[in-house]
Design a protein around this motif. Structure first.
Motif, PDB file in Angstrom:
ATOM      1  N   ASP A  17       0.859  -1.090   0.379  1.00 15.00           N
ATOM      2  CA  ASP A  17      -0.247  -0.276   0.385  1.00 15.00           C
ATOM      3  C   ASP A  17       0.585   1.133   0.108  1.00 15.00           C
ATOM      4  N   ARG A  21       0.815   3.733  -2.835  1.00 13.66           N
ATOM      5  CA  ARG A  21       0.663   5.976  -2.881  1.00 13.66           C
ATOM      6  C   ARG A  21       1.414   6.045  -3.390  1.00 13.66           C
ATOM      7  N   ASN A  25       1.253   9.507  -6.134  1.00  9.09           N
ATOM      8  CA  ASN A  25       2.039  10.243  -6.067  1.00  9.09           C
ATOM      9  C   ASN A  25       2.862  10.495  -6.488  1.00  9.09           C
ATOM     10  N   GLU A  67      -6.476   7.033  -9.915  1.00  4.28           N
ATOM     11  CA  GLU A  67      -6.061   7.401  -8.847  1.00  4.28           C
ATOM     12  C   GLU A  67      -5.199   7.984  -7.886  1.00  4.28           C
TER      13      GLU A  67
END
Length: 218
Positions: A17, A21, A25, A67
């Motif tokens: 996870d 992320r 980003n 996302e």
């Protein structure tokens, strides 16, 4: 499954996870800087991983783009949300929302274009992510401001208005033929008139001189 295996599995999930992320980003930064056509290789370079490793954390480029849209919309929502809780005339309330969107777009033109385009995506709409979350929050606030129920304030009104805002802001981003302030004031007047007319057709009459109470407190 014994406790040792469960702990190892939990740690693996946390690591995955965290890396997901990190990649998301990195993609957000690259799209913000270069636009929606940014290649996966550039995103991988920014994330500091080999290109094929991007798809260890995302099923496809579509999954990654979803996302990125979610993260960008989350940032935009944070900019807009305070204006959903302010007292003012219909024109003042609308201008606060339009100015927040336009100011964010001015700071993140590539992301704004990306979000506007993704707003037409069926996948994104079904998932209730991205711009649909912003639309949901504005719809709830609008019903609160006008003291109307779901039936009297159809979401379709706001979908049309958001399309008008997107088209105008993107035109301004491309042309820059007037100042941001002039564009915001002009667009806000148009949005207010459209909303007043649309609401009147549903039996909701807004006095342009009367201040509306916010839906939620400051």
């Amino acid at each position: 499954m014994d406790s040792t295996v469960r702990r190892r599995s939990s740690r693996d999930d946390e690591v995955r996870d965290r890396r997901r992320r990190h990649v998301a980003n990195a993609a957000l930064q690259v799209v913000d800087e270069t636009g929606a056509d940014a290649g996966t290789a550039l995103i991988a370079e920014r994330a500091g991983i080999p290109r094929p490793h991007v798809y260890r954390y995302f099923a496809s480029r579509e999954d990654l783009d979803n996302e990125v849209a979610r993260l960008a919309a989350q940032d935009l929502i944070q900019r807009v949300r305070p204006h959903l809780a302010r007292r003012g005339t219909p024109g003042q309330v609308v201008e606060g929302l339009v100015r927040a969107c336009a100011t964010w777009a001015d700071a993140h033109p590539h992301l704004y274009r990306f979000l506007a385009a993704r707003g037409q995506s069926r996948t994104l709409h079904r998932a209730r992510m991205g711009r649909s979350r912003l639309l949901d929050e504005i719809a709830v606030a609008a019903r609160g401001y006008t003291k109307s129920g779901d039936e009297l304030f159809p979401e379709g009104i706001l979908v049309g208005v958001m399309g008008m805002v997107d088209a105008t802001v993107i035109w301004w981003l491309d042309q820059r033929d007037e100042t941001l302030d002039v564009m915001v004031r002009r667009l806000s007047r148009h949005v207010t008139l459209v909303l007043q007319d649309a609401l009147a057709s549903h039996g909701i009459h807004l006095d342009p001189t009367v201040e509306l109470e916010p839906f939620i407190g400051e």
